[in-house]
Enzyme design. Structure first.
Site, PDB file in Angstrom:
ATOM      1  N   SER A  47       0.867  -1.175   0.000  1.00  0.00           N
ATOM      2  CA  SER A  47       0.000   0.000   0.000  1.00  0.00           C
ATOM      3  C   SER A  47       0.899   1.218   0.000  1.00  0.00           C
ATOM      4  O   SER A  47       1.384   1.637   1.051  1.00  0.00           O
ATOM      5  CB  SER A  47      -0.917   0.010   1.226  1.00  0.00           C
ATOM      6  OG  SER A  47      -1.684   1.203   1.254  1.00  0.00           O
ATOM      7  N   GLY A  48       1.137   1.774  -1.186  1.00  0.00           N
ATOM      8  CA  GLY A  48       1.998   2.941  -1.302  1.00  0.00           C
ATOM      9  C   GLY A  48       1.637   4.036  -0.320  1.00  0.00           C
ATOM     10  O   GLY A  48       2.456   4.449   0.491  1.00  0.00           O
ATOM     11  N   GLY A  50      -0.354   3.793   2.225  1.00  0.00           N
ATOM     12  CA  GLY A  50      -0.511   3.262   3.573  1.00  0.00           C
ATOM     13  C   GLY A  50      -1.877   3.481   4.183  1.00  0.00           C
ATOM     14  O   GLY A  50      -2.062   3.277   5.379  1.00  0.00           O
ATOM     15  N   THR A  58      -4.855   2.471   2.204  1.00  0.00           N
ATOM     16  CA  THR A  58      -5.784   1.770   1.329  1.00  0.00           C
ATOM     17  C   THR A  58      -6.730   0.921   2.180  1.00  0.00           C
ATOM     18  O   THR A  58      -6.283   0.031   2.908  1.00  0.00           O
ATOM     19  CB  THR A  58      -5.012   0.876   0.342  1.00  0.00           C
ATOM     20  OG1 THR A  58      -3.907   1.603  -0.184  1.00  0.00           O
ATOM     21  CG2 THR A  58      -5.893   0.417  -0.791  1.00  0.00           C
ATOM     22  N   GLU A  61       5.674   1.754  -8.101  1.00  0.00           N
ATOM     23  CA  GLU A  61       5.445   0.474  -8.766  1.00  0.00           C
ATOM     24  C   GLU A  61       6.722  -0.058  -9.415  1.00  0.00           C
ATOM     25  O   GLU A  61       7.014  -1.250  -9.330  1.00  0.00           O
ATOM     26  CB  GLU A  61       4.334   0.631  -9.801  1.00  0.00           C
ATOM     27  CG  GLU A  61       3.003   0.974  -9.172  1.00  0.00           C
ATOM     28  CD  GLU A  61       2.128   1.864 -10.028  1.00  0.00           C
ATOM     29  OE1 GLU A  61       2.489   2.163 -11.187  1.00  0.00           O
ATOM     30  OE2 GLU A  61       1.069   2.283  -9.530  1.00  0.00           O
TER      31      GLU A  61
END
Length: 186
Positions: free
Chosen positions: A88-89, A91, A93, A153
């Site tokens: 979760s980029g 953080g 989500t 990504e």
């Protein structure tokens, strides 16, 4: 409008290198030890991050590790001794947060890939690996020429491939054994 002489490949590769250089190698080694020692591994990511996570799950399978992806009909329940690996980029989500809570309540170790060390997800995780995220590619303080989280990504792809190399050494699996597990159903 961009300058026609601008080297976008060079800029993008430099950005990826900068992100990856910031990751503490000892944390990568620790994450690999967690994954290698797992009874079962279940992975999850949202959006384009999910593509990177699924690619990593495939490589874990090639290594002979017991791995599943959330959403597949064959995903087993998690429990003590298992690992839930999520990305979760930002953080925050909601799906990741919910699944992390489910995994923790079942007794699994939660390994999170994120950039936001102070995020809700990072606080829920047992272990985190940090990298760049979408939150840092917007506005006047933006740090990436790539759009909408692509640096995160891309960094995940390279990070996961390095982890595969480390896991291969850790588990003693040969490249030939990995290749023998590659599907013939393509």
């Amino acid at each position: 409008m961009r300058d026609a002489g601008e080297n976008l490949f060079g800029i993008a590769l430099n950005e990826l290198g900068t992100v990856l250089e910031r990751i503490d190698e000892s944390r990568i080694d620790a994450a690999c030890a967690i994954v290698a020692g797992a009874r079962k591994i279940v992975t999850y990511g949202c959006g384009r991050e999910a593509l990177q996570v699924k690619g990593f799950a495939m490589r874990l399978y090639h290594l002979g590790l017991p791995v599943s992806v959330v959403g597949d009909m064959t995903t087993p329940p998690l429990g003590a001794g298992d690992v839930f690996l999520a990305s979760s980029g930002p953080g925050e989500t909601s799906t990741v947060l919910t699944l992390m809570r489910v995994a923790r309540e079942a007794g699994a170790t939660v390994l999170l890939l994120t950039a936001q060390a102070d995020s809700t997800a990072a606080k829920l995780a047992d272990f985190t690996l940090p990298a760049q995220t979408m939150a840092d590619d917007q506005g006047p303080e933006k740090t990436s020429v790539l759009p909408m989280g692509s640096v995160f990504e891309g960094a995940l792809f390279v990070l996961f491939e390095v982890m595969v190399l480390k896991l291969r050494d850790l588990t003693g699996v040969s490249p030939e054994a990995m290749r023998a597990r590659h599907t013939n159903m393509e």
